[in-house]
Design a protein around this motif. Structure first.
Motif, mmCIF file in Angstrom:
data_model
loop_
_atom_site.group_PDB
_atom_site.id
_atom_site.type_symbol
_atom_site.label_atom_id
_atom_site.label_comp_id
_atom_site.label_asym_id
_atom_site.label_seq_id
_atom_site.Cartn_x
_atom_site.Cartn_y
_atom_site.Cartn_z
ATOM 1 N N TYR A 186 1.776 -6.387 8.184
ATOM 2 C CA TYR A 186 1.615 -7.831 8.322
ATOM 3 C C TYR A 186 2.024 -8.214 9.741
ATOM 4 O O TYR A 186 3.133 -7.916 10.185
ATOM 5 N N ASP A 187 1.101 -8.834 10.455
ATOM 6 C CA ASP A 187 1.367 -9.266 11.825
ATOM 7 C C ASP A 187 2.007 -10.657 11.807
ATOM 8 O O ASP A 187 1.562 -11.540 11.070
ATOM 9 N N THR A 209 0.239 9.848 -2.634
ATOM 10 C CA THR A 209 -0.110 9.302 -1.325
ATOM 11 C C THR A 209 0.075 7.791 -1.437
ATOM 12 O O THR A 209 -0.535 7.162 -2.299
ATOM 13 N N THR A 210 0.918 7.246 -0.602
ATOM 14 C CA THR A 210 1.227 5.826 -0.683
ATOM 15 C C THR A 210 0.648 5.098 0.517
ATOM 16 O O THR A 210 0.822 5.531 1.657
ATOM 17 N N LYS A 221 5.987 -3.556 8.247
ATOM 18 C CA LYS A 221 5.368 -2.520 7.420
ATOM 19 C C LYS A 221 6.138 -2.352 6.126
ATOM 20 O O LYS A 221 7.350 -2.532 6.081
ATOM 21 N N GLY A 222 5.398 -2.017 5.101
ATOM 22 C CA GLY A 222 5.987 -1.729 3.800
ATOM 23 C C GLY A 222 5.109 -0.756 3.041
ATOM 24 O O GLY A 222 4.003 -0.441 3.463
ATOM 25 N N LYS A 223 5.635 -0.302 1.933
ATOM 26 C CA LYS A 223 4.869 0.607 1.095
ATOM 27 C C LYS A 223 4.039 -0.196 0.105
ATOM 28 O O LYS A 223 4.532 -1.135 -0.503
ATOM 29 N N GLY A 224 2.785 0.204 -0.045
ATOM 30 C CA GLY A 224 1.888 -0.436 -0.996
ATOM 31 C C GLY A 224 1.726 0.415 -2.240
ATOM 32 O O GLY A 224 2.632 1.141 -2.641
#
Length: 152
Positions: free
Chosen positions: A54-55, A48-49, A64-67
């Motif tokens: 970030y606004d 689960t990623t 959006k990105g993967k953490g």
């Protein structure tokens, strides 16, 4: 192999020697395991990623990105058996002062194998009514991606 499989006939085993580093398929396979008897359920596991955002001032839609990812925190439920060597190993691994990770093997009747590695907490004993079984429930805090091995 059948089109779909059930969990019936599957086995969960634990290696009683702590494994505090990521293991390869061959390293998992070389370990000695003790079967945990009377397992009724092994919870969800797998990647689960987190999605991070970030606004920015110049757009109406967030970037959006993967953490970071989590390999899973499955609960393992079993009918309590205080004399079973596998359940004795689970209780020992689950003690609050034990900070080591343990390797697990899930064997399917088809010959498929899934290897897991993580911390163990528990057991917890759910209450129940007169016709409920006396259970122990453990949580596995997986700290390595599960390794799935197809049937030979």
């Amino acid at each position: 192999m059948p089109e779909a499989q059930t969990n019936s006939g599957s086995k969960l085993s634990i290696c009683v020697i702590p494994q505090n580093k990521d293991l390869t398929e061959a390293e998992f396979a070389a370990l000695t395991y003790v079967q945990v008897k009377k397992v009724g359920n092994v919870g969800e596991r797998g990647i689960t990623t987190n999605i991070v955002t970030y606004d920015t001032w110049d757009t109406a839609v967030a970037l959006k990105g993967k953490g970071i990812s989590n390999a899973g925190d499955p609960e393992v439920e079993m009918a309590r058996d205080l004399a079973d060597p596998g359940q004795i190993a689970m209780r020992a691994a689950g003690q609050p002062d034990v900070q080591d990770a343990y390797a697990f093997k899930v064997e399917r009747p088809s010959g498929e194998v899934e290897y897991l590695r993580g911390l163990v907490t528990g057991p917890r004993t759910p209450g129940g009514r007169n016709e409920d079984f006396v259970l122990h429930v453990y949580s596995l805090a997986l700290n390595q991606v599960p390794v799935e091995v197809p049937a030979p």
